[in-house]
Design a protein around this motif. Structure first.
Motif, PDB file in Angstrom:
ATOM      1  N   VAL A 195       6.342  20.839 -11.003  1.00 49.77           N
ATOM      2  CA  VAL A 195       5.104  21.471 -11.146  1.00 49.77           C
ATOM      3  C   VAL A 195       4.719  21.436 -12.450  1.00 49.77           C
ATOM      4  O   VAL A 195       4.969  22.333 -13.070  1.00 49.77           O
ATOM      5  N   GLN A 196       3.565  20.729 -13.073  1.00 48.73           N
ATOM      6  CA  GLN A 196       2.977  20.827 -14.135  1.00 48.73           C
ATOM      7  C   GLN A 196       1.719  21.319 -14.517  1.00 48.73           C
ATOM      8  O   GLN A 196       1.661  21.898 -15.351  1.00 48.73           O
ATOM      9  N   LYS A 197       0.677  21.191 -13.529  1.00 52.74           N
ATOM     10  CA  LYS A 197      -0.691  21.479 -13.837  1.00 52.74           C
ATOM     11  C   LYS A 197      -1.195  21.886 -12.357  1.00 52.74           C
ATOM     12  O   LYS A 197      -0.925  20.967 -11.552  1.00 52.74           O
ATOM     13  N   GLU A 198      -2.239  22.675 -12.168  1.00 48.70           N
ATOM     14  CA  GLU A 198      -2.871  22.885 -11.256  1.00 48.70           C
ATOM     15  C   GLU A 198      -3.954  21.776 -10.928  1.00 48.70           C
ATOM     16  O   GLU A 198      -4.619  21.456 -12.096  1.00 48.70           O
ATOM     17  N   PRO A 199      -4.027  21.125  -9.812  1.00 46.92           N
ATOM     18  CA  PRO A 199      -5.171  20.005  -9.850  1.00 46.92           C
ATOM     19  C   PRO A 199      -6.496  20.535 -10.286  1.00 46.92           C
ATOM     20  O   PRO A 199      -7.022  19.713 -10.950  1.00 46.92           O
ATOM     21  N   ALA A 200      -6.724  21.433  -9.999  1.00 44.45           N
ATOM     22  CA  ALA A 200      -8.283  21.970 -10.455  1.00 44.45           C
ATOM     23  C   ALA A 200      -8.348  21.922 -12.062  1.00 44.45           C
ATOM     24  O   ALA A 200      -9.568  21.853 -12.622  1.00 44.45           O
ATOM     25  N   GLN A 201      -7.310  21.907 -12.631  1.00 46.35           N
ATOM     26  CA  GLN A 201      -7.293  22.055 -14.120  1.00 46.35           C
ATOM     27  C   GLN A 201      -7.016  20.559 -14.673  1.00 46.35           C
ATOM     28  O   GLN A 201      -7.243  20.314 -15.963  1.00 46.35           O
ATOM     29  N   THR A 202      -6.621  19.611 -13.790  1.00 47.29           N
ATOM     30  CA  THR A 202      -5.970  18.320 -14.057  1.00 47.29           C
ATOM     31  C   THR A 202      -7.132  17.471 -14.687  1.00 47.29           C
ATOM     32  O   THR A 202      -8.172  17.316 -14.061  1.00 47.29           O
ATOM     33  N   GLU A 203      -6.993  17.175 -16.207  1.00 44.07           N
ATOM     34  CA  GLU A 203      -7.929  16.421 -16.709  1.00 44.07           C
ATOM     35  C   GLU A 203      -7.254  14.969 -17.092  1.00 44.07           C
ATOM     36  O   GLU A 203      -7.784  14.014 -16.896  1.00 44.07           O
ATOM     37  N   GLU A 204      -5.954  14.901 -17.012  1.00 44.94           N
ATOM     38  CA  GLU A 204      -5.167  13.580 -17.001  1.00 44.94           C
ATOM     39  C   GLU A 204      -5.659  12.858 -15.939  1.00 44.94           C
ATOM     40  O   GLU A 204      -5.581  13.300 -14.750  1.00 44.94           O
ATOM     41  N   SER A 205      -6.054  11.592 -16.327  1.00 46.62           N
ATOM     42  CA  SER A 205      -6.546  10.792 -14.999  1.00 46.62           C
ATOM     43  C   SER A 205      -6.494   9.416 -15.256  1.00 46.62           C
ATOM     44  O   SER A 205      -6.092   9.033 -16.446  1.00 46.62           O
ATOM     45  N   ALA A 206      -6.721   8.718 -14.127  1.00 39.51           N
ATOM     46  CA  ALA A 206      -6.735   7.176 -14.385  1.00 39.51           C
ATOM     47  C   ALA A 206      -8.300   6.812 -15.003  1.00 39.51           C
ATOM     48  O   ALA A 206      -8.278   5.170 -14.847  1.00 39.51           O
ATOM     49  N   GLU A 207      -8.913   7.532 -15.383  1.00 43.26           N
ATOM     50  CA  GLU A 207     -10.459   7.379 -15.727  1.00 43.26           C
ATOM     51  C   GLU A 207     -10.470   6.293 -16.435  1.00 43.26           C
ATOM     52  O   GLU A 207     -11.564   5.246 -16.493  1.00 43.26           O
ATOM     53  N   ASP A 208      -9.738   6.106 -17.795  1.00 37.34           N
ATOM     54  CA  ASP A 208      -9.883   5.194 -18.699  1.00 37.34           C
ATOM     55  C   ASP A 208      -9.087   3.992 -18.605  1.00 37.34           C
ATOM     56  O   ASP A 208      -9.058   2.997 -19.166  1.00 37.34           O
ATOM     57  N   LYS A 209      -8.483   4.246 -17.357  1.00 29.08           N
ATOM     58  CA  LYS A 209      -7.329   3.029 -17.323  1.00 29.08           C
ATOM     59  C   LYS A 209      -7.978   1.761 -16.376  1.00 29.08           C
ATOM     60  O   LYS A 209      -8.761   1.989 -15.577  1.00 29.08           O
ATOM     61  N   PRO A 210      -7.556   0.641 -16.980  1.00 27.41           N
ATOM     62  CA  PRO A 210      -8.269  -0.463 -16.159  1.00 27.41           C
ATOM     63  C   PRO A 210      -7.569  -0.488 -14.855  1.00 27.41           C
ATOM     64  O   PRO A 210      -6.569   0.018 -14.735  1.00 27.41           O
ATOM     65  N   PRO A 211      -7.913  -1.078 -13.565  1.00 23.34           N
ATOM     66  CA  PRO A 211      -7.504  -0.914 -12.368  1.00 23.34           C
ATOM     67  C   PRO A 211      -6.284  -1.886 -12.424  1.00 23.34           C
ATOM     68  O   PRO A 211      -6.182  -2.940 -11.789  1.00 23.34           O
ATOM     69  N   ALA A 261       0.871  -1.270   0.152  1.00 24.79           N
ATOM     70  CA  ALA A 261      -0.024  -0.107   0.083  1.00 24.79           C
ATOM     71  C   ALA A 261       0.972   1.207   0.114  1.00 24.79           C
ATOM     72  O   ALA A 261       0.722   2.332  -0.724  1.00 24.79           O
ATOM     73  N   LEU A 262       1.863   1.258   0.690  1.00 24.17           N
ATOM     74  CA  LEU A 262       3.004   2.306   0.804  1.00 24.17           C
ATOM     75  C   LEU A 262       3.513   2.613  -0.561  1.00 24.17           C
ATOM     76  O   LEU A 262       3.556   3.735  -0.983  1.00 24.17           O
ATOM     77  N   GLU A 263       3.677   1.659  -1.328  1.00 20.64           N
ATOM     78  CA  GLU A 263       4.228   1.840  -2.593  1.00 20.64           C
ATOM     79  C   GLU A 263       3.218   2.418  -3.509  1.00 20.64           C
ATOM     80  O   GLU A 263       3.374   3.319  -4.349  1.00 20.64           O
ATOM     81  N   LYS A 264       2.035   1.828  -3.449  1.00 20.82           N
ATOM     82  CA  LYS A 264       0.804   2.403  -4.368  1.00 20.82           C
ATOM     83  C   LYS A 264       0.633   3.687  -4.083  1.00 20.82           C
ATOM     84  O   LYS A 264       0.020   4.649  -4.784  1.00 20.82           O
ATOM     85  N   MET A 265       0.741   4.053  -2.781  1.00 22.99           N
ATOM     86  CA  MET A 265       0.396   5.415  -2.320  1.00 22.99           C
ATOM     87  C   MET A 265       1.168   6.533  -3.011  1.00 22.99           C
ATOM     88  O   MET A 265       0.592   7.631  -3.551  1.00 22.99           O
ATOM     89  N   ALA A 266       2.245   6.303  -3.458  1.00 28.24           N
ATOM     90  CA  ALA A 266       3.227   7.272  -4.177  1.00 28.24           C
ATOM     91  C   ALA A 266       2.643   7.548  -5.584  1.00 28.24           C
ATOM     92  O   ALA A 266       3.111   8.257  -6.370  1.00 28.24           O
ATOM     93  N   GLU A 267       1.793   6.462  -6.110  1.00 24.37           N
ATOM     94  CA  GLU A 267       1.253   6.423  -7.373  1.00 24.37           C
ATOM     95  C   GLU A 267      -0.322   7.067  -7.600  1.00 24.37           C
ATOM     96  O   GLU A 267      -0.564   7.091  -8.636  1.00 24.37           O
ATOM     97  N   VAL A 268      -0.790   7.550  -6.604  1.00 28.58           N
ATOM     98  CA  VAL A 268      -1.982   8.112  -6.649  1.00 28.58           C
ATOM     99  C   VAL A 268      -1.972   9.401  -7.246  1.00 28.58           C
ATOM    100  O   VAL A 268      -1.272  10.292  -6.891  1.00 28.58           O
ATOM    101  N   THR A 269      -2.888   9.511  -8.039  1.00 32.33           N
ATOM    102  CA  THR A 269      -2.903  10.807  -8.983  1.00 32.33           C
ATOM    103  C   THR A 269      -3.756  11.791  -8.277  1.00 32.33           C
ATOM    104  O   THR A 269      -4.537  11.337  -7.263  1.00 32.33           O
ATOM    105  N   THR A 270      -3.792  13.161  -8.585  1.00 32.40           N
ATOM    106  CA  THR A 270      -4.647  14.173  -8.074  1.00 32.40           C
ATOM    107  C   THR A 270      -5.971  13.740  -8.433  1.00 32.40           C
ATOM    108  O   THR A 270      -6.939  13.755  -7.442  1.00 32.40           O
TER     109      THR A 270
END
Ligand code: SF4
Length: 413
Positions: free
Chosen positions: A393-409, A230-239
């Motif tokens: 820093v690349q993007k402000e989170p409020a503007q972040t559209e890149e996401s894991a939405e379409d990714k399989p888990p 879980a600690l390893e995966k915590m580092a991979e959580v997107t905004t």
């Protein structure tokens, strides 16, 4: 002695569903996701996964509230649907604790899942040797009837692993020394054990069988495995993922705050992180405005979720025209004790407690904004990102559209 690097081969789906944290179960869960077209969107919001999310909530609540850990009773894992629910409820619960970015919560959840596994293993002589070979380098089962010893290792066949249950277990001294400092009780201290030729014999006691002792030792290694992963995966959580999981994270934090009065991540929310609705209600109360009941309840439940001291919460109401110290203290205590979940944006808007209009606040304008806890999470993450060197820093989170939405888990989620 390290955990074996190559766990025994395991193909039984019922075992995977019962012990979804097993390293051998990861590929099985990925295959199930593919077979049933379960992607991240489905897992987070889809109707097909609602039962898994419900079970995950129970897993998480048990993690915080039950001394015995997660309840053993789950779905019927002898059906495909039951296995899906068990597997993905574990997966979803892990996403929630990872999104909390709270190491204490992760440790607590890992402890609760491991305690559940221990309870199961005490009754599960079939899988006990398999898990022993997965997590302990040297574990030997000596049959009481024959006195013969069987080494539980990754090279054993399943038939060997699943032999009878009248067993006395021995484990290697190195494993024992590494695990036992974490366990209380005189029986786990080296001077009190039966040690011979580098092996510690776990003798049966009247109310503590050798198998139950092995299960207790396994609990420590299982906990460490779950926690590390879980600690390893915590580092991979997107905004985006953190924001989408803000509500269940808030619920668990609320439970934690009330249970142990511990300061958990959201506690770090500064006043400037608070959403406009919360700030407006506090300002109105301070100025003697008679805020409606819904707004008052929302404020108290937010204060509880943020683990603000109760006195501070009572203080918010001090300027109210009808303020009574005794009544307010009583009502605030009730909210803190009963772990109310703060209302979402929709209800706040209907009850005239949301002060923003389109264009007023960039974060509130975001299409995903449906809960004030999401506002806090987004603000906190944005602050954390902007406190790093500028180039990272690349993007402000409020503007972040890149996401894991379409990714399989995938396992990385
Ligand atoms: S949109 Fe939601 S978070 Fe923002 S002020 Fe309104 S209720 Fe609060």
């Amino acid at each position: 002695m390290p955990v074996p690097t190559v766990p025994p081969v395991l193909t039984d789906e019922v075992t995977f569903a019962r012990y979804p944290f097993l390293p051998q179960a990861a590929q099985w869960i990925r295959d199930m996701a593919q077979r049933h077209s379960i992607d991240l969107n489905e897992l987070l919001d889809g109707p097909w996964m609602e039962k898994a999310r419900q079970r995950a909530r129970i897993r998480l609540i048990d993690s915080v509230q039950s001394k015995e850990g997660v309840q053993v009773v789950g779905g019927d894992i002898h059906t495909e649907e039951g296995r899906l629910i068990e597997a993905f409820s574990f997966y979803y619960a892990r996403l929630v604790v990872c999104a909390s970015e709270d190491e204490r919560l992760i440790a607590r959840w890992a402890q609760a899942e491991a305690a559940r596994a221990e309870q199961l293993l005490i009754q599960d002589e079939v899988n006990l040797p398999v898990l022993a070979a997965t997590y302990i380098s040297e574990a030997v089962r000596a049959s009481q009837a024959t006195g013969s010893a069987v080494l539980a290792s990754s090279s054993m066949s399943m038939r060997q692993l699943r032999q009878g249950n009248s067993s006395i277990w021995k484990i290697g001294l190195s494993d024992f020394i590494e695990i036992c400092p974490k366990i209380t009780g005189d029986r786990w201290r080296l001077p009190n054990v039966d040690l011979k030729d580098g092996w510690v014999t776990l003798h049966n006691e009247r109310q503590y069988t050798s198998s139950a002792k092995l299960a207790r030792l396994l609990r420590e290694r299982i906990k460490r495995g779950i926690e590390q992963e879980a600690l390893e995966k915590m580092a991979e959580v997107t905004t985006d993922l953190a924001v989408r999981l803000a509500e269940p994270v808030g619920i668990v934090r609320n439970l934690m705050a009330n249970k142990a009065s511990e300061a958990i991540a959201l506690v770090g929310a500064e006043e400037s992180d608070w959403p406009p609705c919360m700030q407006k209600i506090i300002a109105e109360l301070t100025n003697g405005v008679n805020v409606n009941h819904f707004g008052r309840l929302f404020l108290a439940s937010m204060a509880a979720t943020l683990a603000l001291p109760q006195e501070a919460c009572v203080g918010f109401f001090r300027g109210a025209p009808d303020f009574s110290e005794a009544t307010t203290s009583y009502q605030v205590e009730h909210v803190y004790q009963h772990e109310y979940t703060p209302a979402g944006c929709g209800k706040l808007k209907i009850n005239h407690n949301c002060p923003v209009l389109p264009g007023d606040n960039r974060t509130c304008d975001q299409p995903w904004m449906d809960h004030p806890l999401k506002y806090i999470r987004a603000t906190q993450r944005w602050k954390r990102l902007t406190s790093k060197p500028a180039e990272s820093v690349q993007k402000e989170p409020a503007q972040t559209e890149e996401s894991a939405e379409d990714k399989p888990p995938s396992d990385a989620d």
